[in-house]
Enzyme design. Sequence first.
Site, PDB file in Angstrom:
ATOM      1  N   LYS A 150      -3.621  -5.260  37.675  1.00  0.00           N
ATOM      2  CA  LYS A 150      -4.252  -6.044  38.751  1.00  0.00           C
ATOM      3  C   LYS A 150      -4.500  -5.172  39.980  1.00  0.00           C
ATOM      4  CE  LYS A 150      -2.796 -10.360  37.053  1.00  0.00           C
ATOM      5  NZ  LYS A 150      -3.715 -11.216  36.315  1.00  0.00           N
ATOM      6  N   GLN A 197      -0.672 -11.346  42.298  1.00  0.00           N
ATOM      7  CA  GLN A 197      -1.936 -11.437  43.039  1.00  0.00           C
ATOM      8  C   GLN A 197      -1.859 -10.790  44.421  1.00  0.00           C
ATOM      9  OE1 GLN A 197      -4.778 -12.281  41.782  1.00  0.00           O
ATOM     10  NE2 GLN A 197      -3.992 -13.060  39.844  1.00  0.00           N
ATOM     11  N   HIS A 203       1.820 -19.611  38.245  1.00  0.00           N
ATOM     12  CA  HIS A 203       1.224 -19.190  36.974  1.00  0.00           C
ATOM     13  C   HIS A 203       2.239 -19.522  35.875  1.00  0.00           C
ATOM     14  CE1 HIS A 203      -0.086 -16.233  33.916  1.00  0.00           C
ATOM     15  NE2 HIS A 203      -1.239 -16.169  34.557  1.00  0.00           N
ATOM     16  N   ASP A 261       6.677 -13.355  42.901  1.00  0.00           N
ATOM     17  CA  ASP A 261       5.672 -12.975  41.908  1.00  0.00           C
ATOM     18  C   ASP A 261       4.497 -12.383  42.683  1.00  0.00           C
ATOM     19  OD1 ASP A 261       3.456 -12.877  40.300  1.00  0.00           O
ATOM     20  OD2 ASP A 261       3.709 -14.868  39.429  1.00  0.00           O
ATOM     21  N   CYS A 272      -4.089 -20.456  33.571  1.00  0.00           N
ATOM     22  CA  CYS A 272      -2.634 -20.399  33.281  1.00  0.00           C
ATOM     23  C   CYS A 272      -1.831 -21.059  34.394  1.00  0.00           C
ATOM     24  CB  CYS A 272      -2.155 -18.967  33.071  1.00  0.00           C
ATOM     25  SG  CYS A 272      -2.875 -18.198  31.631  1.00  0.00           S
TER      26      CYS A 272
HETATM   27  N1  PLP Z   1       1.558 -14.419  38.123  1.00  0.00           N
HETATM   28  C1  PLP Z   1       0.368 -14.606  38.691  1.00  0.00           C
HETATM   29  C2  PLP Z   1       0.286 -15.256  40.039  1.00  0.00           C
HETATM   30  C3  PLP Z   1      -0.787 -14.192  38.018  1.00  0.00           C
HETATM   31  O1  PLP Z   1      -1.980 -14.380  38.581  1.00  0.00           O
HETATM   32  C4  PLP Z   1      -0.668 -13.578  36.752  1.00  0.00           C
HETATM   33  C5  PLP Z   1      -1.861 -13.180  36.008  1.00  0.00           C
HETATM   34  O2  PLP Z   1      -2.958 -13.568  36.286  1.00  0.00           O
HETATM   35  C6  PLP Z   1       0.614 -13.385  36.219  1.00  0.00           C
HETATM   36  C7  PLP Z   1       1.698 -13.820  36.934  1.00  0.00           C
HETATM   37  C8  PLP Z   1       0.807 -12.731  34.884  1.00  0.00           C
HETATM   38  O3  PLP Z   1       0.410 -11.405  34.926  1.00  0.00           O
HETATM   39  P1  PLP Z   1       0.401 -10.522  33.594  1.00  0.00           P
HETATM   40  O4  PLP Z   1      -0.365 -11.304  32.574  1.00  0.00           O
HETATM   41  O5  PLP Z   1      -0.255  -9.263  34.005  1.00  0.00           O
HETATM   42  O6  PLP Z   1       1.821 -10.332  33.186  1.00  0.00           O
END
Ligand code: PLP
Length: 406
Positions: free
Chosen positions: A226, A203, A123, A200, A364
């Site tokens: 999430k 998900q 992401h 990270d 993203c």
């Molecule tokens: N990393 C992953 C794999 C994600 O799917 C997301 C959001 O969809 C993020 C990071 C960023 O999360 P946030 O916008 O809640 O900080």
Amino acid sequence: MLNVNDIRKDFPLLNTKVRGNQPLIYFDNAATTQKPICVINSLSDYYQNLNANVHRGVHWLSQEATDKFELARERVRHFINAPKTENIIFTKGTTDSINLLAECVSKTFLSQEDEVIITEMEHHSNIVPWHIAQEKYKFQLKYIPFNDKGELDLEAFKQMVSSKTKVLSLAHISNTLGTINPVKDIIKYCHTHNIIVIVDGAQSIAHLKIDVQDLDCDFYCFSAHKVYAPMGIGVLYGKKDLMEKMYPYQGGGEMIKEVTMLKTTFNDVPFRFEAGTPSVADAIGLGVALDYLDQIGMENIIEWEDHLMSYANERLKEIENIKIFGQSDNKSSCISFLVGNIHHLDLGTILDMQGVAIRTGHHCAQPVMQHFSIEGTDRISFAMYNTEQEIDTFMTALQKAIKMLS
Ligand code: PLP
């Protein structure tokens, strides 16, 4: 097996009617999940009965709020099986946690000769913070490629590793491909090469049973929203010896031991990384959400979501000219696809007109789109409250949309 009908009763928003009185089908759970009534009530209860600033009050209300806030930290610790509450830092979310790490890890542990590895399926929030830190600290940034099934090329990764490699930061589950990366094996390999590993977990937190001690990751990041909890709060789990060496991210109240006009000495971990007034109600809401999940049982959630994925994959075979991006055998609850030459946005719009909420675009994760030479995909993503009937309704809506757009 979990009782999905009972669970749905806990989520008021799932009864919403959209676009001319049609029942909402919410398949955008990878973007954010809906909230159970216990979490919603805990927010209003906090502001009605408990609102005070934490940690620095002698008065009753402040002490009550502090106790509940710190209890939320303990609930997070328990949920991911961290050794101690000191390992849990409250942040604004995954993005905030990774920005903190990219800055603090780079400043503390990296020099210009060093290398950081991420993957091509990240992401943007696990790419851009490293780009920003790279400009400042001048390390090399390398990417592990993935194959057309959406699986990381681990041989290429091993070739990349050298004595210069100091950090690997990677998604546990890709938000676009759905791939569950073999992070435990990767971490084991990295630790034989003294590489710090950041996971990270944006998900994975809602779809896998997370045990940070079993994974042995150095850092694990996730966003509360999430995992059925409020927006605006998230978590950074870190190993204490690393966090104690790290220079702070932001300065302000809470994160200090002593401030004179000449200098500041910093507070202990985790408070050193929690400058300013935290999002107390949201942290408490997160604790309530995690308790709720514990009651249902992550094993039951995983079983149900696996079932939904198999059912959806089976039904999607009925669609001619569908291309699914992410074909790993080890996949979690999201499916990205395109149908023929139909633009992802057009398909998403026609589905929305029928009450079905899906996500369209690059999610993203533009490097993933670049791998497949596409601009975007349609993505459906499930949560524990979704049903087979919803998948059936989605399929009817999808077939109708394809007919209209072909
Ligand atoms: N990393 C992953 C794999 C994600 O799917 C997301 C959001 O969809 C993020 C990071 C960023 O999360 P946030 O916008 O809640 O900080």
